[in-house]
Design a protein around this motif. Structure first.
Motif, PDB file in Angstrom:
ATOM      1  N   PRO A 136       9.999  86.479  72.270  1.00 13.11           N
ATOM      2  CA  PRO A 136      10.818  87.705  72.255  1.00 13.11           C
ATOM      3  C   PRO A 136      10.398  88.683  73.350  1.00 13.11           C
ATOM      4  O   PRO A 136       9.214  89.004  73.496  1.00 13.11           O
ATOM      5  N   GLY A 137      11.358  89.135  74.134  1.00 18.63           N
ATOM      6  CA  GLY A 137      11.104  90.146  75.149  1.00 18.63           C
ATOM      7  C   GLY A 137      10.508  89.640  76.442  1.00 18.63           C
ATOM      8  O   GLY A 137      10.312  90.416  77.370  1.00 18.63           O
ATOM      9  N   VAL A 138      10.214  88.346  76.545  1.00 16.34           N
ATOM     10  CA  VAL A 138       9.633  87.773  77.760  1.00 16.34           C
ATOM     11  C   VAL A 138      10.756  87.141  78.574  1.00 16.34           C
ATOM     12  O   VAL A 138      11.473  86.278  78.082  1.00 16.34           O
ATOM     13  N   VAL A 139      10.903  87.586  79.827  1.00 21.13           N
ATOM     14  CA  VAL A 139      12.053  87.183  80.641  1.00 21.13           C
ATOM     15  C   VAL A 139      11.572  86.602  81.967  1.00 21.13           C
ATOM     16  O   VAL A 139      10.880  87.283  82.728  1.00 21.13           O
ATOM     17  N   PRO A 140      11.896  85.345  82.277  1.00 23.52           N
ATOM     18  CA  PRO A 140      11.498  84.779  83.572  1.00 23.52           C
ATOM     19  C   PRO A 140      12.224  85.457  84.723  1.00 23.52           C
ATOM     20  O   PRO A 140      13.395  85.822  84.606  1.00 23.52           O
ATOM     21  N   LEU A 141      11.520  85.632  85.828  1.00 26.07           N
ATOM     22  CA  LEU A 141      12.112  86.252  87.017  1.00 26.07           C
ATOM     23  C   LEU A 141      12.674  85.181  87.942  1.00 26.07           C
ATOM     24  O   LEU A 141      12.227  84.034  87.924  1.00 26.07           O
ATOM     25  N   PRO A 142      13.665  85.552  88.754  1.00 22.84           N
ATOM     26  CA  PRO A 142      14.171  84.597  89.741  1.00 22.84           C
ATOM     27  C   PRO A 142      13.018  84.087  90.616  1.00 22.84           C
ATOM     28  O   PRO A 142      12.068  84.814  90.900  1.00 22.84           O
ATOM     29  N   HIS A 143      13.111  82.835  91.041  1.00 18.85           N
ATOM     30  CA  HIS A 143      12.010  82.239  91.783  1.00 18.85           C
ATOM     31  C   HIS A 143      12.541  81.275  92.833  1.00 18.85           C
ATOM     32  O   HIS A 143      13.720  80.909  92.829  1.00 18.85           O
ATOM     33  N   THR A 144      11.657  80.879  93.720  1.00 23.62           N
ATOM     34  CA  THR A 144      11.966  79.883  94.739  1.00 23.62           C
ATOM     35  C   THR A 144      11.525  78.519  94.224  1.00 23.62           C
ATOM     36  O   THR A 144      10.383  78.349  93.792  1.00 23.62           O
ATOM     37  N   GLU A 145      12.434  77.557  94.261  1.00 27.67           N
ATOM     38  CA  GLU A 145      12.119  76.218  93.773  1.00 27.67           C
ATOM     39  C   GLU A 145      10.932  75.633  94.530  1.00 27.67           C
ATOM     40  O   GLU A 145      10.787  75.823  95.742  1.00 27.67           O
ATOM     41  N   GLY A 146      10.087  74.936  93.802  1.00 22.66           N
ATOM     42  CA  GLY A 146       8.988  74.214  94.416  1.00 22.66           C
ATOM     43  C   GLY A 146       7.667  74.945  94.439  1.00 22.66           C
ATOM     44  O   GLY A 146       6.647  74.344  94.781  1.00 22.66           O
ATOM     45  N   TRP A 180       3.859  97.157  86.193  1.00 23.60           N
ATOM     46  CA  TRP A 180       5.122  97.595  86.801  1.00 23.60           C
ATOM     47  C   TRP A 180       5.652  98.758  85.969  1.00 23.60           C
ATOM     48  O   TRP A 180       5.435  98.811  84.754  1.00 23.60           O
ATOM     49  N   GLN A 181       6.297  99.684  86.636  1.00 24.80           N
ATOM     50  CA  GLN A 181       6.830 100.831  85.920  1.00 24.80           C
ATOM     51  C   GLN A 181       7.774 100.385  84.808  1.00 24.80           C
ATOM     52  O   GLN A 181       8.683  99.599  85.026  1.00 24.80           O
ATOM     53  N   GLY A 182       7.532 100.878  83.599  1.00 28.13           N
ATOM     54  CA  GLY A 182       8.356 100.518  82.447  1.00 28.13           C
ATOM     55  C   GLY A 182       7.904  99.275  81.726  1.00 28.13           C
ATOM     56  O   GLY A 182       8.241  99.067  80.562  1.00 28.13           O
ATOM     57  N   GLY A 183       7.116  98.446  82.388  1.00 32.42           N
ATOM     58  CA  GLY A 183       6.638  97.217  81.769  1.00 32.42           C
ATOM     59  C   GLY A 183       6.338  96.164  82.807  1.00 32.42           C
ATOM     60  O   GLY A 183       7.162  95.894  83.681  1.00 32.42           O
ATOM     61  N   GLY A 184       5.138  95.594  82.727  1.00 30.21           N
ATOM     62  CA  GLY A 184       4.700  94.631  83.730  1.00 30.21           C
ATOM     63  C   GLY A 184       5.033  93.207  83.368  1.00 30.21           C
ATOM     64  O   GLY A 184       5.985  92.939  82.634  1.00 30.21           O
ATOM     65  N   GLY A 185       4.247  92.285  83.911  1.00 33.78           N
ATOM     66  CA  GLY A 185       4.572  90.883  83.724  1.00 33.78           C
ATOM     67  C   GLY A 185       3.344  90.006  83.687  1.00 33.78           C
ATOM     68  O   GLY A 185       2.205  90.456  83.814  1.00 33.78           O
ATOM     69  N   ILE A 186       3.612  88.729  83.545  1.00 35.85           N
ATOM     70  CA  ILE A 186       2.578  87.706  83.505  1.00 35.85           C
ATOM     71  C   ILE A 186       2.883  86.690  84.586  1.00 35.85           C
ATOM     72  O   ILE A 186       4.044  86.357  84.825  1.00 35.85           O
ATOM     73  N   ARG A 187       1.842  86.245  85.293  1.00 32.08           N
ATOM     74  CA  ARG A 187       1.997  85.192  86.285  1.00 32.08           C
ATOM     75  C   ARG A 187       1.138  84.011  85.891  1.00 32.08           C
ATOM     76  O   ARG A 187      -0.043  84.173  85.555  1.00 32.08           O
ATOM     77  N   THR A 218       6.757  78.091  82.068  1.00 35.89           N
ATOM     78  CA  THR A 218       7.704  79.211  82.113  1.00 35.89           C
ATOM     79  C   THR A 218       8.765  79.060  81.035  1.00 35.89           C
ATOM     80  O   THR A 218       9.131  80.041  80.355  1.00 35.89           O
ATOM     81  N   ALA A 219       9.276  77.852  80.861  1.00 38.66           N
ATOM     82  CA  ALA A 219      10.300  77.617  79.838  1.00 38.66           C
ATOM     83  C   ALA A 219       9.764  77.913  78.439  1.00 38.66           C
ATOM     84  O   ALA A 219      10.479  78.470  77.595  1.00 38.66           O
ATOM     85  N   LEU A 220       8.499  77.585  78.186  1.00 39.73           N
ATOM     86  CA  LEU A 220       7.907  77.876  76.875  1.00 39.73           C
ATOM     87  C   LEU A 220       7.760  79.382  76.664  1.00 39.73           C
ATOM     88  O   LEU A 220       8.084  79.909  75.589  1.00 39.73           O
ATOM     89  N   LEU A 221       7.265  80.084  77.680  1.00 42.15           N
ATOM     90  CA  LEU A 221       7.070  81.524  77.542  1.00 42.15           C
ATOM     91  C   LEU A 221       8.397  82.261  77.419  1.00 42.15           C
ATOM     92  O   LEU A 221       8.477  83.303  76.757  1.00 42.15           O
ATOM     93  N   ALA A 222       9.427  81.719  78.055  1.00 41.94           N
ATOM     94  CA  ALA A 222      10.743  82.370  78.006  1.00 41.94           C
ATOM     95  C   ALA A 222      11.343  82.361  76.608  1.00 41.94           C
ATOM     96  O   ALA A 222      12.296  83.107  76.342  1.00 41.94           O
ATOM     97  N   GLU A 223      10.800  81.550  75.714  1.00 39.56           N
ATOM     98  CA  GLU A 223      11.265  81.523  74.329  1.00 39.56           C
ATOM     99  C   GLU A 223      10.705  82.689  73.512  1.00 39.56           C
ATOM    100  O   GLU A 223      11.197  82.964  72.405  1.00 39.56           O
ATOM    101  N   PRO A 261       9.228  95.396  77.302  1.00 35.80           N
ATOM    102  CA  PRO A 261       9.146  96.774  77.795  1.00 35.80           C
ATOM    103  C   PRO A 261       8.000  97.532  77.130  1.00 35.80           C
ATOM    104  O   PRO A 261       7.745  97.393  75.930  1.00 35.80           O
ATOM    105  N   GLY A 262       7.303  98.324  77.939  1.00 35.23           N
ATOM    106  CA  GLY A 262       6.183  99.100  77.426  1.00 35.23           C
ATOM    107  C   GLY A 262       4.851  98.388  77.515  1.00 35.23           C
ATOM    108  O   GLY A 262       3.811  98.975  77.203  1.00 35.23           O
ATOM    109  N   THR A 263       4.844  97.132  77.957  1.00 37.00           N
ATOM    110  CA  THR A 263       3.614  96.343  78.078  1.00 37.00           C
ATOM    111  C   THR A 263       3.129  96.355  79.521  1.00 37.00           C
ATOM    112  O   THR A 263       3.918  96.156  80.444  1.00 37.00           O
ATOM    113  N   ALA A 264       1.844  96.587  79.735  1.00 35.60           N
ATOM    114  CA  ALA A 264       1.241  96.519  81.072  1.00 35.60           C
ATOM    115  C   ALA A 264       1.958  97.426  82.069  1.00 35.60           C
ATOM    116  O   ALA A 264       2.286  97.014  83.175  1.00 35.60           O
TER     117      ALA A 264
END
Length: 383
Positions: free
Chosen positions: A303-313, A352-359, A296-301, A323-326
């Motif tokens: 441009p335009g890729v933003v990590p979402l809040p998460h639960t530890e562990g 997701w509306q406006g732009g999706g994500g990667i898991r 996640t830390a690597l992908l967050a570097e 924006p505009g992707t997926a």
């Protein structure tokens, strides 16, 4: 920005699987992967079944009950094995739970926009839905809990919630939320598809109905899942989706008796949790979480890729793409398959509306360099 600490590979982890080494499998959360010792146990059971079908099928009910007791001991030593049943997958669990409901005209089922598609559809077939929109950027479990509670109306009688949401990889059905719903007289149905094996105490919230897959984080063969019902009154209302000769036995055996289906995956599934315990489940969870945090830390570097809040562990993490992707399911599938074909990397892309994500997922067969390669090569496909 501080460089992320590179986690070590899990000793012997990759050698426990028969995965194609030319593919970076960063999507354990979708289908799981079965370790070799569990594959071997599964194959031995199949050979036994084919060698003497009469003996195998006549005695399979008792063997299923014994396997279920082994599963229960892993999930909660105090759990009643008779409160659990083997099922094929989480969607089956949702339909079984929903069929027990006795809703009056106008009463509603609450769902969220993070819910798994087939589970939400199963709820929609039974009653009107009230849909709670959960912004993926909600900062923590309390914010999620408050949003769900704010979506209740006087017509809400049932809440169908993800334990850990599939696309956005965050905890929704927390013990506190389930307690708050119980105080309001709301029946809770929890989709624990990603919880079993990834959470140390998946049944801690005491939902009215809880179901979860064994074949993802529990290392079991495909088609293995558990339905857990704490209240005997709820168990009495459960009916198999298809009648069988075991109906008179009641829950759980009425659900598990399915004529001449292949039961060997269920019988081998405790071996998956035994393996997890033998590897030290706490160490496995810590390793998988550290690995996915690194990715996640690597992908967050980028441009335009933003990590979402998460639960530890947790061993799965979600990030928003530019924006505009997926934006649609079709765009998400196309990007997912392009990543697979051109990069030889498997991930989940969610719309997701406006732009999706990667898991991405972390598992003991993964290596840090696989996430490094994804971070290095993904920008070329994002434009």
């Amino acid at each position: 920005m501080t460089e992320p600490i590179t986690p070590s590979a899990f000793p012997g982890g990759a050698g426990l699987f028969r995965l194609d080494p030319d593919i970076a499998h960063l999507n354990h959360g979708s289908f799981g992967a079965v370790p070799i010792p569990v594959q071997d146990a599964h194959q031995a059971l199949r050979e036994e079944m084919h060698a003497d079908p009469d003996t195998f099928f006549v005695g399979v009910g008792d063997r299923i009950a014994a396997a279920r007791a082994r599963i229960a001991a892993h999930l909660d030593p105090a759990a009643d094995p008779e409160g659990m049943s083997f099922i094929s997958n989480a969607t089956e669990g949702a339909n079984l739970a929903l069929d027990t409901l006795r809703l009056a005209e106008g009463e509603e089922i609450l769902v969220t926009d993070h819910g798994y598609g087939t589970v939400v559809e199963a709820a929609a077939r039974r009653a009107p839905l009230s849909r709670v929109a959960l912004d993926p950027r909600l900062p923590d479990e309390d914010a999620v809990r408050e949003a769900v509670l704010a979506g209740l109306t006087p017509r809400t009688k049932v809440a169908v919630l993800d334990h850990i949401s599939s696309p956005t990889a965050r905890l929704i059905a927390s013990p506190q939320l389930l307690a708050n719903l119980a105080e309001r007289g709301i029946t809770t149905i929890v989709d624990g598809a990603h919880a079993l094996g990834m959470l140390a105490e998946p049944l801690a919230g005491r939902a009215d109905f809880w179901f979860g897959n064994l074949h993802k984080w529990g290392y079991a063969p495909s088609g293995s899942a558990i339905l857990s019902i704490a209240d005997p009154a709820h168990r009495e209302r459960i009916r198999p989706l298809v009648p069988s000769w075991e109906d008179h036995l009641g829950y759980p055996r009425a659900l598990e008796g399915r004529a001449t289906v292949d039961y060997t995956g269920w019988l081998a599934s405790p071996d998956g949790l035994d393996l997890l315990a033998g590897l030290d489940a706490t160490k496995v969870r810590a390793h998988n979480s550290a690995l996915v945090d690194y990715g996640t830390a690597l992908l967050a570097e980028l441009p335009g890729v933003v990590p979402l809040p998460h639960t530890e562990g947790l061993a799965i993490r979600a990030l928003r793409l530019p924006p505009g992707t997926a934006r649609t399911p079709e765009e998400a599938r196309a990007l997912r398959e392009e990543i697979a074909a051109r990069l030889r990397i498997r991930v989940l892309i969610w719309p997701w509306q406006g732009g999706g994500g990667i898991r991405i997922s972390g598992q003991i067969y993964n290596r840090p360099e696989e996430y490094e390669r994804l971070a290095a090569e993904l920008p070329a496909l994002l434009g």
